[in-house]
Design a protein around this motif. Structure first.
Motif, PDB file in Angstrom:
ATOM      1  N   GLN A  12       1.818   8.871  -6.642  1.00 29.85           N
ATOM      2  CA  GLN A  12       2.152  10.264  -6.366  1.00 29.85           C
ATOM      3  C   GLN A  12       3.343  10.714  -7.210  1.00 29.85           C
ATOM      4  O   GLN A  12       3.353  11.830  -7.751  1.00 29.85           O
ATOM      5  CB  GLN A  12       2.470  10.445  -4.886  1.00 29.85           C
ATOM      6  CG  GLN A  12       1.276  10.333  -3.967  1.00 29.85           C
ATOM      7  CD  GLN A  12       1.663  10.464  -2.504  1.00 29.85           C
ATOM      8  OE1 GLN A  12       2.830  10.650  -2.164  1.00 29.85           O
ATOM      9  NE2 GLN A  12       0.681  10.358  -1.620  1.00 29.85           N
ATOM     10  N   GLU A  47       1.066   3.833  -3.216  1.00 29.01           N
ATOM     11  CA  GLU A  47       0.719   5.245  -3.038  1.00 29.01           C
ATOM     12  C   GLU A  47       1.870   6.158  -3.469  1.00 29.01           C
ATOM     13  O   GLU A  47       1.657   7.155  -4.172  1.00 29.01           O
ATOM     14  CB  GLU A  47       0.362   5.503  -1.572  1.00 29.01           C
ATOM     15  CG  GLU A  47      -0.069   6.938  -1.294  1.00 29.01           C
ATOM     16  CD  GLU A  47      -0.470   7.157   0.156  1.00 29.01           C
ATOM     17  OE1 GLU A  47      -0.535   8.330   0.579  1.00 29.01           O
ATOM     18  OE2 GLU A  47      -0.711   6.154   0.869  1.00 29.01           O
ATOM     19  N   ARG A  49       0.829  -1.204   0.000  1.00 29.01           N
ATOM     20  CA  ARG A  49       0.000   0.000   0.000  1.00 29.01           C
ATOM     21  C   ARG A  49       0.867   1.258   0.000  1.00 29.01           C
ATOM     22  O   ARG A  49       0.569   2.223  -0.704  1.00 29.01           O
ATOM     23  CB  ARG A  49      -0.931  -0.004   1.222  1.00 29.01           C
ATOM     24  CG  ARG A  49      -1.859   1.193   1.274  1.00 29.01           C
ATOM     25  CD  ARG A  49      -2.814   1.096   2.453  1.00 29.01           C
ATOM     26  NE  ARG A  49      -3.688  -0.063   2.328  1.00 29.01           N
ATOM     27  CZ  ARG A  49      -4.618  -0.378   3.230  1.00 29.01           C
ATOM     28  NH1 ARG A  49      -4.779   0.374   4.309  1.00 29.01           N
ATOM     29  NH2 ARG A  49      -5.374  -1.434   3.054  1.00 29.01           N
TER      30      ARG A  49
END
Length: 231
Positions: free
Chosen positions: A135, A131, A127
């Motif tokens: 980004q 992420e 996770r």
């Protein structure tokens, strides 16, 4: 509009994003992108080291890392090559590396259930890595848009044909595939960090623009004392 002096023989570019009242500077974007890359590299390295820890006893001799999916993406290998590359082409190279990992990362997560010793730890880190990856992709596109007003999302990237290797019923082959892919991911993240540092030095006065060396996969693996060998 204010400008920063870029390095040798490179024309200056505005450092403020259009419409942002100069609140978001190119240097800040590059700092943020470098920070995300370092964090993603660190978390990916933890996954790699956990893989080595859990599976080093299950394999015997590890072969050299095969060619990574991104092997043929052109990137400056040293000072001389870096001087010849425009900054918009450097950020496009970063984007190519990132886009090339979209499918491999997805399937690494999808198939990790077949590695029970790694599964829980990988899911914990997945996770975070996912992420950071998304980004970083968006930030790289934002940087590209500032460096080149005509930049588009239509960027070529390396095709990945490794799904069959992850779906193999042979455990030894599966371990080798995971090992190789994690090594390639670490190598590409280090390349991305180096490319961002080259861009940073071009917008930060007084920096040495071309001291950064872009590592090759073989260099990174041969210098890693934790590398296991598998047949």
């Amino acid at each position: 509009m204010s400008t920063l002096v870029l390095c040798q023989n490179v024309a200056s570019h505005p450092t403020c994003l259009e419409g942002a009242r100069c609140q978001v500077m190119l240097q800040d974007l590059l700092n943020n992108a470098t920070y995300l890359t370092v964090r993603m590299h660190f978390n990916s390295l933890e996954v790699f080291l956990e893989f080595v820890k859990q599976y080093s006893q299950d394999v015997f001799v590890m072969t050299a890392v095969r060619n990574c999916p991104t092997t043929y993406i052109p990137a400056p290998a040293g000072q001389k090559e870096a001087r010849l590359v425009e900054h918009k082409d450097i950020i496009n190279t970063v984007i190519r590396y990132l886009l090339s990992w979209n499918s491999p990362l997805t399937y690494l997560v999808q198939e990790v259930h077949r590695l029970p010793k790694l599964h829980d730890f990988f899911k914990l880190k997945e996770r975070i890595i996912s992420e950071l990856y998304h980004q970083l992709k968006e930030l790289a596109k934002e940087i590209a848009g500032q460096l080149d007003p005509e930049a588009t999302d239509d960027v070529d990237y390396a095709a990945w044909w490794g799904l069959h290797s992850l779906e193999t019923p042979d455990e030894k082959s599966l371990l080798l595939t995971y090992y190789n892919m994690l090594c390639c991911l670490l190598t590409d993240l280090q390349k991305i960090e180096s490319l961002l540092e080259i861009l940073m030095c071009r917008v930060a006065p007084g920096s040495n623009c071309y001291a950064t060396h872009i590592p090759r996969a073989s260099e990174m693996v041969s210098n890693d004392s934790s590398v296991v060998k598998v047949i």
